[in-house]
Design a protein around this motif. Structure first.
Motif, PDB file in Angstrom:
ATOM      1  N   ASN A   3       0.859  -1.169   0.000  1.00  0.00           N
ATOM      2  CA  ASN A   3       0.000   0.000   0.000  1.00  0.00           C
ATOM      3  C   ASN A   3       0.901   1.227   0.000  1.00  0.00           C
ATOM      4  N   ARG A 144      -4.070   6.727  -0.637  1.00  0.00           N
ATOM      5  CA  ARG A 144      -4.457   5.464   0.002  1.00  0.00           C
ATOM      6  C   ARG A 144      -5.836   5.018  -0.476  1.00  0.00           C
ATOM      7  N   ASN A 147      -7.404   3.061  -4.394  1.00  0.00           N
ATOM      8  CA  ASN A 147      -7.625   1.671  -4.789  1.00  0.00           C
ATOM      9  C   ASN A 147      -6.790   1.275  -6.006  1.00  0.00           C
ATOM     10  N   TRP A 150      -0.578  -0.960  -5.977  1.00  0.00           N
ATOM     11  CA  TRP A 150       0.729  -0.360  -5.693  1.00  0.00           C
ATOM     12  C   TRP A 150       1.874  -1.304  -6.022  1.00  0.00           C
TER      13      TRP A 150
END
Length: 161
Positions: A3, A144, A147, A150
């Motif tokens: 993330n 963050r 969606n 990453w």
């Protein structure tokens, strides 16, 4: 699956100095703006400063503008990326950016992409008191909630590729 907070922590931990940390964060911002669906509707191209069109750089080194994006309206975004840990972002931190970006007629939009936990009240007031200017803050919370995959950033590819 990574993330954005994990990527930020790695950028800070693995960078040998603040310059590398900033450069790595600039690349993350470039990737985000090039892949986030809401920004894909707004910008058609995003460059790091050194790769931006010459008409914008005019042979100058980085003068506070770290990235440039081409807006769908034909004007440009001036973007400053600030990779900070634990301190509020203040107007002093972005004064050179705004001084240079606002003086250049090519830019119609302005973005501060940062990792600071918050901004000072004075800086918040500045952004809010200028509704005639398109000033956007892109923070870790926004990234963050995007969606995005990453892991694709780490692999150097587009999401789903």
């Amino acid at each position: 699956m990574s993330n954005v907070e994990e990527l930020f922590a790695r950028i800070v931990a693995e960078s040998v100095d603040k310059r590398e940390q900033g450069t790595r964060f600039e690349r993350l911002v470039q990737w985000f703006l090039s892949n986030d669906p809401s920004w894909l509707e707004r910008v058609s191209r995003v460059w790091l400063w050194d790769d931006a069109p010459e008409e914008l750089r005019k042979g100058h080194a980085d003068t506070g503008i770290d990235l440039v994006a081409l807006d769908e309206d034909g004007s440009y975004w001036a973007i400053q990326a600030k990779c900070y840990t634990g301190k509020k972002l203040s107007e002093r931190d972005v004064s050179t950016f705004f001084m240079n970006a606002l003086a250049d007629r090519h830019y119609g939009h302005y973005m501060i992409a940062d990792t600071a936990p918050s901004v000072t009240k004075t800086f918040e007031n500045y952004m809010n008191d200028h509704p005639d200017r398109d000033i956007v803050r892109l923070d870790l919370g926004t990234m963050r909630h995007a969606n995005l995959d990453w892991d694709a950033f780490e692999a150097g590819s587009r999401p789903g590729a």
